[in-house]
Design a protein around this motif. Structure first.
Motif, short mmCIF file in Angstrom:
data_model
loop_
_atom_site.label_atom_id
_atom_site.label_comp_id
_atom_site.label_asym_id
_atom_site.label_seq_id
_atom_site.Cartn_x
_atom_site.Cartn_y
_atom_site.Cartn_z
N SER A 1 0.83 -1.20 0.00
CA SER A 1 0.00 0.00 0.00
C SER A 1 0.86 1.25 0.00
CB SER A 1 -0.92 0.00 1.22
OG SER A 1 -0.14 0.17 2.38
N SER A 2 2.01 1.17 0.62
CA SER A 2 2.87 2.36 0.62
C SER A 2 3.47 2.59 -0.76
CB SER A 2 3.98 2.20 1.67
OG SER A 2 4.86 1.18 1.27
N PHE A 3 3.50 1.53 -1.54
CA PHE A 3 4.07 1.66 -2.87
C PHE A 3 3.12 2.33 -3.83
CE2 PHE A 3 8.01 0.37 -2.35
CZ PHE A 3 8.43 -0.91 -2.69
N ASN A 4 2.02 1.67 -4.06
CA ASN A 4 1.17 2.14 -5.15
C ASN A 4 -0.30 2.04 -4.75
OD1 ASN A 4 1.33 -0.58 -5.00
ND2 ASN A 4 2.11 -0.88 -7.06
N LYS A 5 -1.05 2.87 -5.34
CA LYS A 5 -2.48 2.83 -5.08
C LYS A 5 -3.14 2.23 -6.31
CE LYS A 5 -2.13 6.19 -1.70
NZ LYS A 5 -2.94 6.91 -0.71
N ASN A 6 -3.66 1.05 -6.12
CA ASN A 6 -4.26 0.37 -7.26
C ASN A 6 -5.68 0.83 -7.48
OD1 ASN A 6 -2.05 -1.20 -7.84
ND2 ASN A 6 -2.59 -2.67 -6.27
N THR A 7 -5.99 1.03 -8.71
CA THR A 7 -7.36 1.41 -9.00
C THR A 7 -8.23 0.21 -9.30
OG1 THR A 7 -6.63 1.71 -11.25
CG2 THR A 7 -6.78 3.68 -9.87
N THR A 8 -7.65 -0.83 -9.81
CA THR A 8 -8.50 -1.94 -10.19
C THR A 8 -8.51 -3.02 -9.12
OG1 THR A 8 -6.74 -3.21 -11.22
CG2 THR A 8 -7.84 -1.55 -12.57
N ILE A 9 -9.63 -3.70 -9.12
CA ILE A 9 -9.79 -4.76 -8.14
C ILE A 9 -8.87 -5.93 -8.46
CG2 ILE A 9 -11.70 -5.86 -9.36
CD1 ILE A 9 -12.94 -6.48 -6.71
N PHE A 10 -8.57 -6.08 -9.72
CA PHE A 10 -7.75 -7.23 -10.11
C PHE A 10 -6.33 -7.08 -9.62
CE2 PHE A 10 -11.41 -7.90 -12.37
CZ PHE A 10 -11.66 -6.91 -13.29
N GLU A 11 -5.83 -5.87 -9.74
CA GLU A 11 -4.47 -5.66 -9.25
C GLU A 11 -4.39 -5.84 -7.75
OE1 GLU A 11 -2.86 -1.95 -10.54
OE2 GLU A 11 -3.51 -2.28 -12.60
N ARG A 12 -5.43 -5.39 -7.10
CA ARG A 12 -5.43 -5.55 -5.64
C ARG A 12 -5.47 -7.03 -5.28
NH1 ARG A 12 -9.03 -1.37 -5.40
NH2 ARG A 12 -10.76 -2.69 -4.81
N ARG A 13 -6.30 -7.75 -6.00
CA ARG A 13 -6.38 -9.18 -5.72
C ARG A 13 -5.02 -9.84 -5.93
NH1 ARG A 13 -6.29 -13.52 -8.93
NH2 ARG A 13 -6.47 -12.20 -10.75
N LYS A 14 -4.40 -9.47 -7.02
CA LYS A 14 -3.08 -10.03 -7.29
C LYS A 14 -2.13 -9.72 -6.16
CE LYS A 14 -1.61 -10.46 -12.08
NZ LYS A 14 -0.97 -9.71 -13.16
N ALA A 15 -2.15 -8.48 -5.71
CA ALA A 15 -1.22 -8.08 -4.66
C ALA A 15 -1.51 -8.82 -3.36
CB ALA A 15 -1.30 -6.58 -4.45
N ILE A 16 -2.81 -8.95 -3.06
CA ILE A 16 -3.16 -9.65 -1.83
C ILE A 16 -2.70 -11.09 -1.90
CG2 ILE A 16 -5.13 -10.53 -0.52
CD1 ILE A 16 -6.54 -7.95 -1.04
N LYS A 17 -2.96 -11.71 -3.03
CA LYS A 17 -2.60 -13.12 -3.15
C LYS A 17 -1.08 -13.28 -3.09
CE LYS A 17 -3.41 -17.28 -5.66
NZ LYS A 17 -2.12 -17.72 -6.15
N LEU A 18 -0.39 -12.37 -3.75
CA LEU A 18 1.07 -12.47 -3.75
C LEU A 18 1.62 -12.34 -2.34
CD1 LEU A 18 3.59 -12.58 -5.57
CD2 LEU A 18 3.62 -10.11 -5.47
N SER A 19 1.11 -11.35 -1.64
CA SER A 19 1.57 -11.19 -0.25
C SER A 19 1.27 -12.43 0.57
CB SER A 19 0.88 -9.98 0.39
OG SER A 19 1.42 -8.79 -0.08
N ALA A 20 0.09 -12.98 0.37
CA ALA A 20 -0.28 -14.16 1.15
C ALA A 20 0.63 -15.33 0.82
CB ALA A 20 -1.74 -14.52 0.87
N ASP A 21 0.90 -15.54 -0.47
CA ASP A 21 1.73 -16.67 -0.86
C ASP A 21 3.14 -16.54 -0.30
OD1 ASP A 21 0.27 -17.13 -4.17
OD2 ASP A 21 -0.27 -17.92 -2.20
N ILE A 22 3.70 -15.37 -0.45
CA ILE A 22 5.05 -15.18 0.07
C ILE A 22 5.06 -15.31 1.58
CG2 ILE A 22 6.97 -13.58 0.22
CD1 ILE A 22 6.14 -12.50 -2.45
#
Lengths: 175, 337
Positions: A22-43
């Motif tokens: 969140s400190s990096f970028n503010k995503n406008t689309t839900i898809f990017e947010r989903r990707k980011a959430i999933k990525l964080s969760a996986d890592i």
């Protein structure tokens, strides 16, 4: 009741990653947010293993292949993953597998051969599912699968609780 | 000569696991490629210990005692670590209620002379490092094996070296080798022995996996068990995707207060997660509508286009500030360090 500390560790790592994102970028689309959430969760779930299992290493290595994830991974796991090492292992084991495949063709056709074929195709499918599975022999594959399943369950549990908690915050629902 | 004896042995086990054909193993690598006992180096010990934080029950002490007894006895029959490991793995996922019956089983099995399997160093280490009780599935196996050995006039054709078992909890890297003995009528070359050891290993782990995945116990055959396992893993992965999509649509206000959350030691209940989000939400998320779409997403595995197109309409209400991803890190800096 089980795996409490694992869940807590996963949650900590996950939230670390989300904050960083969140400190990096503010995503406008839900898809990017989903990707980011999933990525964080996986890592996050992979780093709870501290590189003791093959699937966690493979997962982090896959994620670090994309250069933009580097800081995320470093923040969560706290270490830099050597990229070349994991690739080398995979290549080596594939060579052995290829050799064995040719050796087996000379076996006389038996009813058990069909059974073997089925089992083989399923193991191949399982290898595709488990991260880093391609380079494993079947013994370690089973061991990795066990660990992976438990970690996945933790991940699903924590994310589910987060989702239900977040749901409860909505005072009214609109359609 | 080998097949008939192998068949009977497999049939014994079939009582426990259903009918497994002789060719149950994967047969990936031919036996002569796998004589070595070194797996690619990974220590699964710490991972399992972290996973399964059970306090060491009394059964583990019994386990240790049995091992000491075995060591003082003539080295021909050391303890059957494979079964014990398998059993202990099994019981971890059960509750601690098993421990009384576990204790009786252990004392009964002490007098038996189990069959030996050569284990690889690494995975035994992972089993032994975690503190786990042995469970009751050890007893039927050892009993049947004992009968079998009585029937088959035991002649020790070959045995491999034994390194004493070190099962003390948290002990580092002492890794056991276990006998592999050829029974009467079996080929005694190292290939078949190694192959048998390998198959034993695979069977042991498959058993663990079966216990982990729900609904696998009824299925008898390897391919179907693998099917179940694959389905389970796929379902879990899909769930993760689904949940991350769901979370991406949530719009709480920034402040996630983690201080109160991490102060608690207990298992995070849903209410505790709730405490993470402070007040002042933006009620702009369309919950029920998107929920329907999520359900459809769940069912349509490949066809996500129409659903996402519908999501696009909702995204008008979703502003950047109102996502789960934006946290107020100032209040959390203390907690996160």
């Amino acid at each position: 009741m089980q795996n409490t500390s694992l869940k807590q560790e996963f949650l900590k790592n996950w939230i670390k990653g989300l904050q960083l994102h969140s400190s990096f970028n503010k995503n406008t689309t839900i898809f990017e947010r989903r990707k980011a959430i999933k990525l964080s969760a996986d890592i996050a779930i992979a780093s709870t293993r501290n590189s003791t299992t093959r699937w966690s290493r493979a997962l982090i290595a896959d994620a670090s292949r994309d250069g933009s994830n580097k800081t995320l991974i470093e923040k969560i796991s706290g270490r830099e993953v050597p990229h070349k090492a994991s690739l080398g292992l995979i290549r080596c084991s594939k060579r052995i597998l290829k050799r064995s495949r040719f050796a087996r063709r000379r076996a006389a056709p038996v009813a058990g051969l069909i059974a073997k074929k089925l089992v083989k195709s399923r193991t191949r499918a399982l290898k595709r599912l488990v991260p880093g599975g391609e380079g494993m022999d079947e013994i370690s594959l089973i061991k990795e699968t066990i660990d992976y399943i438990v970690s996945l369950r933790v991940q699903v549990d924590v994310m589910g609780r987060m989702a239900t908690a977040a749901d409860r915050l909505i005072p009214f629902k609109t359609i | 000569m080998e097949p008939p004896v192998e068949e009977t042995r497999v049939q014994f086990r079939s009582g426990i696991r259903g009918s497994n054909p002789e060719e149950m193993s994967f047969g990936f690598l031919p036996a002569h490629e796998v004589v070595s006992t070194q797996t690619p180096s990974e220590n699964g010990g710490s991972s399992f210990t972290a996973l399964l934080e059970l306090p060491p029950p009394q059964a583990v002490e019994l386990l240790v005692n049995e091992d000491f007894r075995a060591r003082t006895a003539p080295p021909i029959f050391p303890s059957n670590t494979v079964l014990v490991d398998r059993a202990s793995k099994f019981s971890v996922f059960a509750t601690a209620v098993n421990s009384p019956e576990v204790k009786s089983v252990l004392s009964a099995s002490c007098s038996m002379k189990p069959d030996m399997v050569k284990l690889e160093p690494m995975d035994s280490d992972s089993h032994l490092n975690s503190s786990m009780p042995a469970a009751s599935d050890q007893s039927p196996k050892s009993l049947k094996r004992k009968e079998k050995e009585k029937k088959v006039n035991e002649t020790n054709k070959k045995s491999k070296k034994v390194v004493p078992n070190d099962i003390s909890e948290g002990s580092g890297d002492k890794l056991p080798y276990i006998h592999v003995r050829a029974r009467r009528g079996e080929a005694t070359d190292s290939h078949s022995l190694a192959e048998r050891a390998r198959r034993e290993k695979i069977n042991a782990r498959m058993k663990l996996l079966q216990e982990l995945v729900p609904g696998c116990n009824k299925v008898s055959w390897t391919a179907m068990v693998l099917d179940e396992i694959i389905n389970h893993v796929q379902a879990l992965q899909r769930q993760v995707e689904f949940l991350s999509m769901r979370l991406a649509a949530v719009n709480p206000r920034n402040n996630i207060n983690l201080d109160a959350f991490f102060a608690e030691e207990s298992e995070p209940a849903v209410d505790n997660y709730h405490s993470m989000f402070t007040a002042s939400m933006w009620p702009e998320r369309q919950v029920s509508g998107s929920r329907q779409q999520y359900q459809q997403l769940w069912h349509l595995e490949g066809h996500q286009q129409p659903i996402w197109a519908r999501e696009e309409d909702n995204s008008n209400f979703i502003t950047t500030e109102n996502s789960l991803l934006t946290f107020d890190s100032s209040s959390n800096s203390g907690a996160m360090s």
